[in-house]
Design a protein around this motif. Structure first.
Motif, PDB file in Angstrom:
ATOM      1  N   LEU A 192       0.812  -1.157  -0.005  1.00  0.00           N
ATOM      2  CA  LEU A 192       0.006   0.122   0.097  1.00  0.00           C
ATOM      3  C   LEU A 192       0.798   1.233   0.062  1.00  0.00           C
ATOM      4  CD1 LEU A 192      -2.730  -1.064   2.578  1.00  0.00           C
ATOM      5  CD2 LEU A 192      -3.010  -0.859  -0.031  1.00  0.00           C
ATOM      6  N   SER A 193       1.948   1.320   0.742  1.00  0.00           N
ATOM      7  CA  SER A 193       2.919   2.341   0.814  1.00  0.00           C
ATOM      8  C   SER A 193       3.400   2.699  -0.607  1.00  0.00           C
ATOM      9  CB  SER A 193       4.013   2.157   1.856  1.00  0.00           C
ATOM     10  OG  SER A 193       4.553   3.155   1.808  1.00  0.00           O
ATOM     11  N   LEU A 194       3.968   1.403  -1.098  1.00  0.00           N
ATOM     12  CA  LEU A 194       4.701   1.691  -2.487  1.00  0.00           C
ATOM     13  C   LEU A 194       3.692   2.332  -3.711  1.00  0.00           C
ATOM     14  CD1 LEU A 194       7.249  -1.321  -2.424  1.00  0.00           C
ATOM     15  CD2 LEU A 194       7.568   1.247  -2.331  1.00  0.00           C
TER      16      LEU A 194
ATOM     17  N   TRP B 235       1.683   9.163  -6.228  1.00  0.00           N
ATOM     18  CA  TRP B 235       2.023  10.554  -5.783  1.00  0.00           C
ATOM     19  C   TRP B 235       3.464  11.001  -5.998  1.00  0.00           C
ATOM     20  CZ3 TRP B 235      -2.123  13.494  -5.570  1.00  0.00           C
ATOM     21  CH2 TRP B 235      -3.337  13.027  -5.290  1.00  0.00           C
ATOM     22  N   PHE B 236       4.285  10.082  -6.565  1.00  0.00           N
ATOM     23  CA  PHE B 236       5.762  10.289  -6.493  1.00  0.00           C
ATOM     24  C   PHE B 236       6.245  11.656  -7.297  1.00  0.00           C
ATOM     25  CE2 PHE B 236       9.947  10.330  -8.796  1.00  0.00           C
ATOM     26  CZ  PHE B 236      10.509  10.077  -7.690  1.00  0.00           C
ATOM     27  N   PRO B 237       5.388  12.442  -8.292  1.00  0.00           N
ATOM     28  CA  PRO B 237       6.020  13.755  -8.912  1.00  0.00           C
ATOM     29  C   PRO B 237       5.667  14.471  -7.671  1.00  0.00           C
ATOM     30  CG  PRO B 237       4.275  12.623 -10.370  1.00  0.00           C
ATOM     31  CD  PRO B 237       4.536  11.766  -9.103  1.00  0.00           C
ATOM     32  N   LEU B 238       4.780  14.635  -6.820  1.00  0.00           N
ATOM     33  CA  LEU B 238       4.479  15.601  -5.509  1.00  0.00           C
ATOM     34  C   LEU B 238       5.312  15.218  -4.466  1.00  0.00           C
ATOM     35  CD1 LEU B 238       0.518  16.099  -6.314  1.00  0.00           C
ATOM     36  CD2 LEU B 238       2.303  17.825  -6.660  1.00  0.00           C
ATOM     37  N   ILE B 239       5.321  13.820  -4.022  1.00  0.00           N
ATOM     38  CA  ILE B 239       6.163  13.698  -3.187  1.00  0.00           C
ATOM     39  C   ILE B 239       7.728  14.220  -3.354  1.00  0.00           C
ATOM     40  CG2 ILE B 239       7.269  11.861  -1.763  1.00  0.00           C
ATOM     41  CD1 ILE B 239       4.561  10.250  -2.213  1.00  0.00           C
ATOM     42  N   SER B 240       8.237  13.940  -4.401  1.00  0.00           N
ATOM     43  CA  SER B 240       9.600  14.312  -4.943  1.00  0.00           C
ATOM     44  C   SER B 240       9.892  15.835  -5.011  1.00  0.00           C
ATOM     45  CB  SER B 240      10.034  13.477  -6.110  1.00  0.00           C
ATOM     46  OG  SER B 240       9.270  13.872  -7.292  1.00  0.00           O
ATOM     47  N   GLY B 241       8.554  16.361  -5.379  1.00  0.00           N
ATOM     48  CA  GLY B 241       8.727  17.955  -5.589  1.00  0.00           C
ATOM     49  C   GLY B 241       8.976  18.184  -6.922  1.00  0.00           C
ATOM     50  N   ARG B 242       9.117  17.428  -7.734  1.00  0.00           N
ATOM     51  CA  ARG B 242       9.323  17.720  -9.282  1.00  0.00           C
ATOM     52  C   ARG B 242       8.375  18.472  -9.819  1.00  0.00           C
ATOM     53  NH1 ARG B 242      11.123  12.464 -12.171  1.00  0.00           N
ATOM     54  NH2 ARG B 242      12.505  14.024 -13.341  1.00  0.00           N
ATOM     55  N   VAL B 243       7.182  18.598  -9.371  1.00  0.00           N
ATOM     56  CA  VAL B 243       5.931  19.042 -10.423  1.00  0.00           C
ATOM     57  C   VAL B 243       5.323  20.255  -9.399  1.00  0.00           C
ATOM     58  CG1 VAL B 243       5.567  17.354 -11.975  1.00  0.00           C
ATOM     59  CG2 VAL B 243       4.211  17.462  -9.859  1.00  0.00           C
TER      60      VAL B 243
ATOM     61  N   TRP C 245       3.129  11.407   3.077  1.00  0.00           N
ATOM     62  CA  TRP C 245       3.479   9.957   2.761  1.00  0.00           C
ATOM     63  C   TRP C 245       4.084   9.109   3.670  1.00  0.00           C
ATOM     64  CZ3 TRP C 245       7.921   7.567   1.302  1.00  0.00           C
ATOM     65  CH2 TRP C 245       7.922   6.190   0.866  1.00  0.00           C
ATOM     66  N   LEU C 246       5.111   9.829   4.265  1.00  0.00           N
ATOM     67  CA  LEU C 246       5.748   8.935   5.518  1.00  0.00           C
ATOM     68  C   LEU C 246       5.068   8.728   6.668  1.00  0.00           C
ATOM     69  CD1 LEU C 246       9.080  10.848   5.442  1.00  0.00           C
ATOM     70  CD2 LEU C 246       8.692   8.746   4.701  1.00  0.00           C
ATOM     71  N   LEU C 247       4.065   9.475   7.128  1.00  0.00           N
ATOM     72  CA  LEU C 247       2.975   9.551   8.133  1.00  0.00           C
ATOM     73  C   LEU C 247       2.019   8.323   7.999  1.00  0.00           C
ATOM     74  CD1 LEU C 247       1.894  10.589  10.744  1.00  0.00           C
ATOM     75  CD2 LEU C 247       0.460  11.857   9.632  1.00  0.00           C
ATOM     76  N   ILE C 248       1.429   8.356   6.530  1.00  0.00           N
ATOM     77  CA  ILE C 248       0.639   7.161   6.270  1.00  0.00           C
ATOM     78  C   ILE C 248       1.317   6.108   6.214  1.00  0.00           C
ATOM     79  CG2 ILE C 248      -0.529   6.276   4.169  1.00  0.00           C
ATOM     80  CD1 ILE C 248      -1.330   9.394   3.497  1.00  0.00           C
ATOM     81  N   THR C 249       2.593   6.024   5.793  1.00  0.00           N
ATOM     82  CA  THR C 249       3.371   4.745   5.604  1.00  0.00           C
ATOM     83  C   THR C 249       3.720   4.285   7.210  1.00  0.00           C
ATOM     84  OG1 THR C 249       4.391   5.176   3.833  1.00  0.00           O
ATOM     85  CG2 THR C 249       5.640   3.751   5.185  1.00  0.00           C
ATOM     86  N   ALA C 250       4.021   5.178   7.852  1.00  0.00           N
ATOM     87  CA  ALA C 250       4.301   4.734   9.596  1.00  0.00           C
ATOM     88  C   ALA C 250       3.023   4.202  10.055  1.00  0.00           C
ATOM     89  CB  ALA C 250       4.641   5.994  10.473  1.00  0.00           C
ATOM     90  N   VAL C 251       1.598   4.924   9.621  1.00  0.00           N
ATOM     91  CA  VAL C 251       0.431   4.475  10.315  1.00  0.00           C
ATOM     92  C   VAL C 251       0.155   2.718   9.878  1.00  0.00           C
ATOM     93  CG1 VAL C 251      -2.081   4.778  10.074  1.00  0.00           C
ATOM     94  CG2 VAL C 251      -0.503   6.492  10.872  1.00  0.00           C
ATOM     95  N   LEU C 252       0.422   2.969   8.624  1.00  0.00           N
ATOM     96  CA  LEU C 252       0.219   1.462   8.037  1.00  0.00           C
ATOM     97  C   LEU C 252       1.110   0.513   8.645  1.00  0.00           C
ATOM     98  CD1 LEU C 252      -0.083   2.295   4.044  1.00  0.00           C
ATOM     99  CD2 LEU C 252      -1.844   1.512   5.579  1.00  0.00           C
ATOM    100  N   PHE C 253       2.403   0.539   8.854  1.00  0.00           N
ATOM    101  CA  PHE C 253       3.101  -0.237   9.367  1.00  0.00           C
ATOM    102  C   PHE C 253       2.758  -0.460  10.846  1.00  0.00           C
ATOM    103  CE2 PHE C 253       5.542  -0.218   5.517  1.00  0.00           C
ATOM    104  CZ  PHE C 253       5.944  -1.510   5.323  1.00  0.00           C
TER     105      PHE C 253
END
Length: 154
Positions: free
Chosen positions: A89-91, A97-105, A124-132
């Motif tokens: 789910l995190s991946l 959302w990679f373009p926005l997470i990376s700040g490219r766009v 995204w990091l918070l959601i990943t932490a909540v999932l795990f």
């Protein structure tokens, strides 16, 4: 008397209506999407399919095999889903959302929506932490319940 032949399985009228509506909506979206620069859109779809099928799927499979071997070596194969599900789910969220997470766009996003692009990485990091974290809590609860069942056996 029924004649032998090919019988087409049809669902209920509601299922057929939903199917026809979904095809109509898909067709409308396709026409609208391809209205502008259809070649670049088609090229993007083909490229995304090729990238996914020829690059990402083998990577997913290899990572899953490595993870499975690691859990088997530790004798904890039954814990595998508690890592596999939140990681998948995190991946998936990272991929979408990679373009926005990376700040490219970030500039394009801000000019197009009028919203700040800041915070996508943190969210995204918070959601990943909540999932795990949720997966770990579920694992602990299930192990505790299993231990209680083993203790109470006659």
């Amino acid at each position: 008397m029924r004649r032998p032949g090919i019988r087409i399985p049809l669902g209920s009228p509601l299922q057929l209506l939903l199917l026809v509506c979904s095809f109509a909506l898909t067709g409308y979206a396709g026409v609208r999407l391809l209205e502008g620069d259809w070649f670049e859109v088609a090229l993007w779809f083909v490229g995304a399919a090729v990238l996914h099928d020829l690059v990402l799927v083998p990577l997913y499979g290899a990572a899953d095999r490595v993870l499975l071997r690691g859990f088997e070596a530790a004798g904890a194969r039954r814990w595998m889903p508690y890592v596999r599900v939140p990681a998948a789910l995190s991946l998936l969220l990272l991929l979408v959302w990679f373009p926005l997470i990376s700040g490219r766009v970030a500039d394009r996003y801000a000019s197009g929506t009028g919203l700040s692009p800041d915070g996508f990485l943190a969210r995204w990091l918070l959601i990943t932490a909540v999932l795990f974290g949720g997966s770990a809590v579920l694992l602990v609860l299930r192990r505790r319940r299993l231990a209680q069942k083993v203790v109470h056996l006659p």
